[in-house]
Design a protein around this motif. Structure first.
Motif, PDB file in Angstrom:
ATOM      1  N   TYR A  65      -1.424  20.992-112.211  1.00 25.43           N
ATOM      2  CA  TYR A  65      -0.266  20.989-111.317  1.00 25.43           C
ATOM      3  C   TYR A  65      -0.772  21.335-109.919  1.00 25.43           C
ATOM      4  N   VAL A  66      -0.438  20.505-108.940  1.00 21.50           N
ATOM      5  CA  VAL A  66      -0.862  20.760-107.566  1.00 21.50           C
ATOM      6  C   VAL A  66       0.115  21.741-106.926  1.00 21.50           C
ATOM      7  N   LEU A  67      -0.439  22.855-106.461  1.00 20.09           N
ATOM      8  CA  LEU A  67       0.359  23.913-105.840  1.00 20.09           C
ATOM      9  C   LEU A  67       0.559  23.669-104.345  1.00 20.09           C
ATOM     10  N   ASP A  68      -0.516  23.266-103.655  1.00 18.75           N
ATOM     11  CA  ASP A  68      -0.479  23.031-102.203  1.00 18.75           C
ATOM     12  C   ASP A  68      -1.381  21.860-101.864  1.00 18.75           C
ATOM     13  N   GLY A  69      -0.986  21.069-100.889  1.00 16.31           N
ATOM     14  CA  GLY A  69      -1.831  19.982-100.399  1.00 16.31           C
ATOM     15  C   GLY A  69      -1.730  18.729-101.245  1.00 16.31           C
ATOM     16  N   GLU A  70      -2.810  17.918-101.188  1.00 22.19           N
ATOM     17  CA  GLU A  70      -2.867  16.645-101.894  1.00 22.19           C
ATOM     18  C   GLU A  70      -4.254  16.456-102.495  1.00 22.19           C
ATOM     19  N   MET A  71      -4.294  16.042-103.741  1.00 19.31           N
ATOM     20  CA  MET A  71      -5.557  15.818-104.436  1.00 19.31           C
ATOM     21  C   MET A  71      -5.730  14.330-104.713  1.00 19.31           C
ATOM     22  N   VAL A  72      -6.956  13.836-104.547  1.00 15.48           N
ATOM     23  CA  VAL A  72      -7.303  12.492-105.000  1.00 15.48           C
ATOM     24  C   VAL A  72      -7.718  12.642-106.458  1.00 15.48           C
TER      25      VAL A  72
END
Length: 145
Positions: A65-72
């Motif tokens: 789960y992404v908490l902050d920002g953006e992941m590729v």
């Protein structure tokens, strides 16, 4: 014997918020979890523009789960995609290569949590060497950039 007072006598009326407090962010039917697996939950934070972990694999399924920002996020056989704060991701683990988990932004960090089902006696992550990447390049989805 002393009098025992119910805690309910002093509590405020119960809220009904619990009835709408849950939002499902992901459902998955993962492959078999390794026998004797233990679960590890980690928080990962990459600085702005960081490419993340080199290509790797996990011995069992991983849910994040992404908490902050953006992941590729890129798994073998799937095109790379952007997972934003508030969105979930998962991977089956086992033989599947996880190519990318880096920061998609060059102005803010990315921070995400991952819960992995780990096989006893094996590391939670194993890097994939260049020779194997070349051997399996036909399994990687075409890249747009």
């Amino acid at each position: 014997m002393p009098d025992i007072e119910s805690t309910n006598d002093r509590q405020k009326p119960r809220s009904n918020a619990w009835q709408s407090a849950v939002t499902v962010v992901q459902e998955a039917e993962p492959p078999v979890i390794p026998a004797g697996a233990h679960v590890t939950t980690i928080v990962v934070e990459f600085p702005p523009g960081d490419p993340g972990t080199p290509p790797h694999r996990h011995p069992g399924p991983a849910f994040g789960y992404v908490l902050d920002g953006e992941m590729v996020f890129e798994l073998e056989g799937q095109p790379a995609r952007i997972v934003r704060a508030g969105e979930a991701f998962w991977e089956p683990g086992g033989d599947v290569i996880h190519y990318q988990d880096g920061n998609n932004r060059d102005d803010v960090p990315v921070r995400f949590t991952v819960t992995m089902f780990c096989e006893p006696g094996k590391p939670m992550l194993t890097l994939v060497d260049e020779e194997e990447l070349v051997r399996r390049k036909s399994r990687r989805a075409p890249r747009t950039s």
